[in-house]
Write a protein that holds these residues in place. Structure first.
Motif, PDB file in Angstrom:
ATOM      1  N   ASN A  64     -13.408  -2.376   3.658  1.00  0.00           N
ATOM      2  CA  ASN A  64     -13.070  -2.956   2.444  1.00  0.00           C
ATOM      3  C   ASN A  64     -11.517  -2.961   2.327  1.00  0.00           C
ATOM      4  OD1 ASN A  64     -15.708  -2.865   1.684  1.00  0.00           O
ATOM      5  ND2 ASN A  64     -15.750  -1.229   0.343  1.00  0.00           N
ATOM      6  N   THR A  65     -10.893  -1.778   2.837  1.00  0.00           N
ATOM      7  CA  THR A  65      -9.499  -1.780   2.869  1.00  0.00           C
ATOM      8  C   THR A  65      -8.843  -2.908   3.587  1.00  0.00           C
ATOM      9  OG1 THR A  65      -9.834   0.552   2.256  1.00  0.00           O
ATOM     10  CG2 THR A  65      -7.478  -0.160   2.772  1.00  0.00           C
ATOM     11  N   ALA A  66      -9.666  -3.024   4.980  1.00  0.00           N
ATOM     12  CA  ALA A  66      -8.909  -4.232   5.763  1.00  0.00           C
ATOM     13  C   ALA A  66      -9.043  -5.542   5.091  1.00  0.00           C
ATOM     14  CB  ALA A  66      -9.955  -4.300   7.183  1.00  0.00           C
ATOM     15  N   ALA A  67     -10.339  -5.811   4.416  1.00  0.00           N
ATOM     16  CA  ALA A  67     -10.361  -6.976   3.578  1.00  0.00           C
ATOM     17  C   ALA A  67      -9.343  -7.191   2.542  1.00  0.00           C
ATOM     18  CB  ALA A  67     -11.737  -7.163   2.623  1.00  0.00           C
ATOM     19  N   TYR A  68      -8.883  -5.872   1.733  1.00  0.00           N
ATOM     20  CA  TYR A  68      -7.948  -6.063   0.659  1.00  0.00           C
ATOM     21  C   TYR A  68      -6.507  -6.383   1.353  1.00  0.00           C
ATOM     22  CZ  TYR A  68     -11.690  -3.590  -1.968  1.00  0.00           C
ATOM     23  OH  TYR A  68     -12.871  -3.147  -2.380  1.00  0.00           O
ATOM     24  N   THR A  69      -6.408  -5.613   2.632  1.00  0.00           N
ATOM     25  CA  THR A  69      -5.179  -5.877   3.181  1.00  0.00           C
ATOM     26  C   THR A  69      -4.923  -7.070   3.766  1.00  0.00           C
ATOM     27  OG1 THR A  69      -5.145  -3.570   3.564  1.00  0.00           O
ATOM     28  CG2 THR A  69      -3.687  -4.698   4.897  1.00  0.00           C
ATOM     29  N   SER A  70      -5.834  -7.842   4.171  1.00  0.00           N
ATOM     30  CA  SER A  70      -5.837  -9.363   4.562  1.00  0.00           C
ATOM     31  C   SER A  70      -5.346 -10.386   3.527  1.00  0.00           C
ATOM     32  CB  SER A  70      -7.061  -9.400   5.405  1.00  0.00           C
ATOM     33  OG  SER A  70      -7.458  -8.941   6.390  1.00  0.00           O
ATOM     34  N   GLY A  72       1.124  -1.947   1.230  1.00  0.00           N
ATOM     35  CA  GLY A  72      -0.528  -2.179   1.500  1.00  0.00           C
ATOM     36  C   GLY A  72      -0.809  -1.947   2.887  1.00  0.00           C
ATOM     37  N   LYS A  73      -0.089  -2.353   3.647  1.00  0.00           N
ATOM     38  CA  LYS A  73      -0.409  -2.268   5.041  1.00  0.00           C
ATOM     39  C   LYS A  73      -0.135  -0.875   5.645  1.00  0.00           C
ATOM     40  CE  LYS A  73      -0.604  -2.979   9.457  1.00  0.00           C
ATOM     41  NZ  LYS A  73      -2.013  -2.807  10.140  1.00  0.00           N
ATOM     42  N   MET A  74       0.923  -0.123   5.142  1.00  0.00           N
ATOM     43  CA  MET A  74       1.080   1.470   5.345  1.00  0.00           C
ATOM     44  C   MET A  74       0.087   2.124   5.097  1.00  0.00           C
ATOM     45  SD  MET A  74       4.194   3.784   3.815  1.00  0.00           S
ATOM     46  CE  MET A  74       3.418   3.964   2.260  1.00  0.00           C
ATOM     47  N   LEU A  75      -0.384   1.782   3.726  1.00  0.00           N
ATOM     48  CA  LEU A  75      -1.732   2.758   3.359  1.00  0.00           C
ATOM     49  C   LEU A  75      -2.874   2.351   3.819  1.00  0.00           C
ATOM     50  CD1 LEU A  75      -0.839   2.508  -0.791  1.00  0.00           C
ATOM     51  CD2 LEU A  75      -0.132   4.346   1.033  1.00  0.00           C
ATOM     52  N   PHE A  76      -3.158   1.252   4.271  1.00  0.00           N
ATOM     53  CA  PHE A  76      -4.210   0.737   5.179  1.00  0.00           C
ATOM     54  C   PHE A  76      -4.317   1.676   6.566  1.00  0.00           C
ATOM     55  CE2 PHE A  76      -6.017  -2.508   8.211  1.00  0.00           C
ATOM     56  CZ  PHE A  76      -7.183  -1.850   7.922  1.00  0.00           C
ATOM     57  N   ALA A  77      -3.050   1.629   7.106  1.00  0.00           N
ATOM     58  CA  ALA A  77      -3.008   2.340   8.290  1.00  0.00           C
ATOM     59  C   ALA A  77      -3.346   3.891   8.244  1.00  0.00           C
ATOM     60  CB  ALA A  77      -1.522   2.085   8.942  1.00  0.00           C
ATOM     61  N   GLN A  78      -2.568   4.441   7.250  1.00  0.00           N
ATOM     62  CA  GLN A  78      -2.936   5.776   6.937  1.00  0.00           C
ATOM     63  C   GLN A  78      -4.393   5.977   6.568  1.00  0.00           C
ATOM     64  OE1 GLN A  78      -0.036   6.955   3.585  1.00  0.00           O
ATOM     65  NE2 GLN A  78       1.636   6.550   4.757  1.00  0.00           N
ATOM     66  N   THR A  79      -4.970   5.218   5.712  1.00  0.00           N
ATOM     67  CA  THR A  79      -6.446   5.472   5.319  1.00  0.00           C
ATOM     68  C   THR A  79      -7.294   5.216   6.694  1.00  0.00           C
ATOM     69  OG1 THR A  79      -6.125   4.272   3.167  1.00  0.00           O
ATOM     70  CG2 THR A  79      -8.232   4.382   3.912  1.00  0.00           C
ATOM     71  N   LEU A 134       0.838 -10.967  -9.528  1.00  0.00           N
ATOM     72  CA  LEU A 134      -0.168 -10.188 -10.384  1.00  0.00           C
ATOM     73  C   LEU A 134      -1.480 -10.086  -9.489  1.00  0.00           C
ATOM     74  CD1 LEU A 134       0.215 -10.849 -14.165  1.00  0.00           C
ATOM     75  CD2 LEU A 134       0.163  -8.554 -12.866  1.00  0.00           C
ATOM     76  N   ALA A 135      -1.894 -11.193  -8.624  1.00  0.00           N
ATOM     77  CA  ALA A 135      -3.053 -10.953  -7.642  1.00  0.00           C
ATOM     78  C   ALA A 135      -2.574  -9.995  -6.568  1.00  0.00           C
ATOM     79  CB  ALA A 135      -3.197 -12.537  -7.301  1.00  0.00           C
ATOM     80  N   ALA A 136      -1.309 -10.037  -6.325  1.00  0.00           N
ATOM     81  CA  ALA A 136      -0.970  -9.081  -5.187  1.00  0.00           C
ATOM     82  C   ALA A 136      -1.043  -7.699  -5.755  1.00  0.00           C
ATOM     83  CB  ALA A 136       0.480  -9.249  -4.686  1.00  0.00           C
ATOM     84  N   VAL A 137      -0.942  -7.286  -6.946  1.00  0.00           N
ATOM     85  CA  VAL A 137      -0.771  -6.120  -7.544  1.00  0.00           C
ATOM     86  C   VAL A 137      -2.310  -5.590  -7.599  1.00  0.00           C
ATOM     87  CG1 VAL A 137      -0.610  -4.869  -9.907  1.00  0.00           C
ATOM     88  CG2 VAL A 137       1.236  -6.298  -9.116  1.00  0.00           C
ATOM     89  N   GLU A 138      -3.331  -6.700  -7.900  1.00  0.00           N
ATOM     90  CA  GLU A 138      -4.628  -6.237  -7.985  1.00  0.00           C
ATOM     91  C   GLU A 138      -5.045  -5.705  -6.611  1.00  0.00           C
ATOM     92  OE1 GLU A 138      -9.029  -8.320  -9.001  1.00  0.00           O
ATOM     93  OE2 GLU A 138      -7.266  -9.006  -9.745  1.00  0.00           O
ATOM     94  N   CYS A 139      -4.659  -6.431  -5.599  1.00  0.00           N
ATOM     95  CA  CYS A 139      -4.896  -6.322  -4.182  1.00  0.00           C
ATOM     96  C   CYS A 139      -4.674  -4.756  -3.871  1.00  0.00           C
ATOM     97  CB  CYS A 139      -4.788  -7.403  -3.116  1.00  0.00           C
ATOM     98  SG  CYS A 139      -5.788  -8.639  -3.207  1.00  0.00           S
ATOM     99  N   LEU A 140      -3.431  -4.415  -4.140  1.00  0.00           N
ATOM    100  CA  LEU A 140      -2.887  -3.328  -3.714  1.00  0.00           C
ATOM    101  C   LEU A 140      -3.555  -2.180  -4.352  1.00  0.00           C
ATOM    102  CD1 LEU A 140      -1.000  -1.591  -2.032  1.00  0.00           C
ATOM    103  CD2 LEU A 140       1.017  -2.004  -3.701  1.00  0.00           C
ATOM    104  N   SER A 141      -3.936  -2.423  -5.633  1.00  0.00           N
ATOM    105  CA  SER A 141      -4.311  -1.336  -6.700  1.00  0.00           C
ATOM    106  C   SER A 141      -5.865  -1.078  -6.047  1.00  0.00           C
ATOM    107  CB  SER A 141      -4.523  -1.996  -8.047  1.00  0.00           C
ATOM    108  OG  SER A 141      -3.545  -2.224  -8.579  1.00  0.00           O
ATOM    109  N   LEU A 142      -6.660  -1.961  -5.468  1.00  0.00           N
ATOM    110  CA  LEU A 142      -7.842  -1.645  -4.799  1.00  0.00           C
ATOM    111  C   LEU A 142      -7.412  -0.909  -3.356  1.00  0.00           C
ATOM    112  CD1 LEU A 142      -9.295  -5.337  -4.983  1.00  0.00           C
ATOM    113  CD2 LEU A 142     -10.178  -3.294  -6.122  1.00  0.00           C
ATOM    114  N   ILE A 143      -6.412  -0.982  -2.885  1.00  0.00           N
ATOM    115  CA  ILE A 143      -6.112  -0.445  -1.549  1.00  0.00           C
ATOM    116  C   ILE A 143      -5.821   1.091  -1.849  1.00  0.00           C
ATOM    117  CG2 ILE A 143      -4.319  -0.076   0.256  1.00  0.00           C
ATOM    118  CD1 ILE A 143      -4.429  -3.313   0.242  1.00  0.00           C
TER     119      ILE A 143
END
Length: 722
Positions: free
Chosen positions: A462-468, A422-429, A503-512
């Protein structure tokens, strides 16, 4: 120099590489095999258990796709189960005391009783103690103000029932066949207990969740079940009513059978398996998104060269680099993997970390996910209750196989992997959206004038929020253990809690992932739009310059200088509205003429300025025309890599998520155009991204991406969701 055992060498010992060589990709291969197996099971409609061969695909097939669970009819299975019951009866006939059969439980194991059936009821009494609200037992949509339900999703409960049945069939539990058959009958008839979400420390197994499974087969009138939820809104009723309606005889638990049902890791292992299934797909998708981000940023992809991974031969790094190269095959939007490199190119000499170090970043994550799958697969096919019956030696052993530390170890690796991805994809986004980093893309990826269109700015936030949130979820659960149950359970795994957080982390990464894919598709559209515009305007620009300079030789020399300056100026001025951008870019005309003044001779300033204004006007008209045509028929797919094109077309064609044209896209009340654009409805950006998110969660995107890699490796491709 270290090298992989499979690294090809020339006779002189130097390393030799082909950038398109196929290397082993174990994580992606396993992910595809799971998907392919899931497809087979879903088509067949059945899952067979025998205590030794249960896998992730089977858990998902039963829990999410409603596959019927069958017990493999082998004489040895029934015999072993029966022998374990006989071994227990032999113990009792000798007057032995045996934990949980004629003694108390946990810290109360120093008590003794002769009421063996009453003892099993007493076990249910103290474990069926967690909280459920009226809403959790309601058939209507939730109306409460709580953050989440207090009950497990039925998918989790079905998976738990399957995993527990697979453990009990192994013949180490002194469980009669009738108890096992009733668990499977309820599962197959879609009678699913409502299990409290919280209350298990996964120490003496997941006692509390499994006690509600036990309560269901006993027909407890205060244990509730959901009936028929796989095919629509479930009917909620008591277990007693459900069994009566289904003509199922309630079970009276014999000696140890209550303990055999609830003393195990089934809930933690089941929920962890569901999380790992999605995590593996997200890991593969992240490699595709890295390739797509590289195209969006017109990146130098030299960092994906196989030599770099071969001289640091971690399996995960080799795999990630190869997969990214595979996704990029045929791309016209990246460079750096050619045999001959342009070392005179201006701009960044190498890409920033989010792209350049992605194989190294992903390497341990892929290896950890593979390790987690190994751990969970063993757990799915293990005996995890206590005591355990040793039929071969006619003995019974007290131990602690219910301690779910292995599940916790697996899920914490999974969560940390998800957070890092998620951190990597946030940086790319962020790099794609930020025009100071995007190599010439417009601010916020606005396709219209950036002064009034902020397009994907909200996506960045939004992606920053999900990543946090994802970063918070990555924290270990295992260091929060509290001593419980009279200090008997002083160390406990918190396996189910860790699986829930996973599974909560799966949800957050899916949002990212949804945000990153939406961003990437918009970015490659804009990259292609501007790249094709610059290519199309080249000849008209050359003709204009020729009309200004009568000397043909001088015109050619000046044009080469001018064109290089123009390309740089066009992308450097991406933050301006179209008219200002064209005006800024046209200023390089005078600079080019001045740079070759020894060839052009004296040209009146007024003449140069007139030509510049003419060029600016031509640019604006051509750009507006080109942009409008591109909106109607984007040509992006022709420029993408073979793998990124699969994902791009999935979004644009299969999901129908279009390129965002700017402020004109936003729906408003009483819109004179009827909130329709190009024959499709206008939607908020969030609504478009939500469509992608749902495709991430239902697995259809993972099918496409993993299927592409499988096809490239010769493994075929087909979708579970076709």
């Amino acid at each position: 120099m270290p090298s992989s055992p499979n690294t090809p060498k020339q006779p002189n010992g130097t390393l030799k590489f082909d950038v398109h060589k196929r290397w082993p990709t174990p994580h992606a291969q396993r992910s595809w095999e799971t998907l392919a197996n899931l497809k087979r099971l879903a088509k067949d409609g059945t899952v067979t258990i025998d205590g030794t061969t249960l896998d992730i695909a089977s858990v998902v097939a039963s829990a999410r796709y409603g596959c019927t669970v069958l017990l493999k009819e082998q004489e040895s299975i029934s015999r072993c189960m029966n022998d374990s019951v006989q071994t227990l009866q032999g113990y009792l006939s000798k007057g032995y005391y045996l934990y949980g059969v004629n003694t108390g439980f946990g810290g109360s194991a120093d008590t003794r009783t002769k009421d063996l059936l009453g003892l099993q009821r007493a076990l249910m009494q103290h474990t069926q103690s967690a909280i459920l609200t009226r809403e959790d037992r309601s058939e209507s949509a939730s109306r409460h103000e709580y953050l989440e339900a207090h009950s497990m999703p039925s998918v989790w409960a079905r998976a738990t029932m399957l995993v527990r049945a697979n453990a009990n069939v192994r013949g180490h539990s002194a469980m009669t066949r009738g108890v096992l058959d009733t668990v499977l009958e309820l599962l197959n008839r879609d009678i699913v207990p409502i299990i409290p979400l919280r209350g298990s420390i996964s120490a003496s197994g997941d006692l509390m969740p499994l006690s509600y499974v036990s309560g269901a087969i006993q027909g407890n009138p205060d244990v509730y079940v959901r009936v028929g939820g796989r095919k629509g809104t479930p009917r909620v009723m008591t277990a007693q009513e459900a069994l009566r309606k289904a003509s199922v005889q309630p079970i009276v638990l014999g000696p140890k059978e209550g303990l055999s049902l609830i003393n195990g890791t089934a809930a933690a292992a089941a929920v962890a398996s569901l999380g790992l299934f999605e995590a593996n797909q997200l890991a593969v998708i992240s490699q595709m998104l890295t390739a797509l981000s590289s195209e969006a940023l017109h990146a130098n992809a030299e960092w994906a060269h196989p030599f770099i991974a071969a001289v640091r031969p971690h399996r995960g790094q080799i795999e990630a680099a190869q997969n990214i190269r595979t996704f990029l095959q045929g791309s016209k939007l990246v460079y750096g993997l050619e045999l001959t490199k342009d070392r005179f190119k201006s701009g960044l000499a190498q890409e920033r970390y989010p792209l350049r170090s992605s194989p190294q970043w992903l390497s341990p994550l892929l290896e950890d996910l593979a390790s987690a799958e190994d751990q969970l697969t063993v757990e799915l096919n293990s005996t995890s209750d206590n005591p355990v019956v040793n039929v071969a030696d006619n003995d019974i052993h007290c131990g602690a196989n219910f301690q779910a530390a292995t599940v916790t170890s697996a899920t914490e690796k999974i969560r940390l992997a998800l957070q890092s991805i998620g951190k990597m994809l946030f940086a790319q986004t962020s790099e794609m959206i930020n025009h100071n980093l995007s190599n010439g893309l417009p601010p916020n990826l606005a396709a219209d004038d950036p002064s009034l269109s902020f397009c994907l700015k909200g996506i960045d936030v939004n992606t920053a929020a999900y990543t946090s949130e994802l970063g918070f979820l990555a924290n270990p659960v295992s260091n929060h253990v509290q001593s419980a149950e009279m200090h008997n359970q002083a160390i406990n795994s918190l396996g189910l809690l860790s699986a829930r957080q996973t599974l909560a982390a799966v949800e957050c990464l899916s949002l990212i992932v949804a945000n990153c894919l939406y961003t990437g598709c918009q970015a490659v559209d804009l990259r292609t739009l501007h790249m094709t515009f610059v290519a199309d305007i080249r000849e008209p620009s050359k003709r204009l310059l020729s009309s200004l300079l009568e000397n043909e030789a001088a015109s050619g020399a000046v044009f080469e200088v001018f064109w290089k300056l123009f390309e740089e100026a066009w992308y450097a001025s991406s933050a301006y509205d179209a008219n200002e951008r064209c005006d800024k870019a046209s200023e390089v005309l005078a600079t080019a003429i001045l740079a070759r003044s020894q060839l052009t001779g004296h040209i009146a300033v007024a003449k140069v300025e007139a030509a510049r204004l003419q060029f600016s006007t031509m640019l604006l008209e051509a750009y507006q025309s080109h942009r409008a045509a591109f909106f109607r028929r984007p040509t992006t797919a022709a420029y993408l890599g073979r793998g990124t094109k699969v994902a791009y077309m999935f979004v644009r064609d299969r999901l129908g998520v279009p390129m965002h044209q700017g402020l004109v896209e936003h729906p408003i009340a009483d819109d004179p155009d009827g909130n329709v654009i190009d024959g499709r409805p206008k939607k908020t950006i969030g609504s478009w991204v939500s469509m992608i998110y749902e495709a991430v969660r239902d697995g259809s995107l993972g099918d496409e991406v993993c299927g592409f890699l499988a096809a490239e490796a010769g493994g075929g491709s087909s979708s579970v969701h076709q």
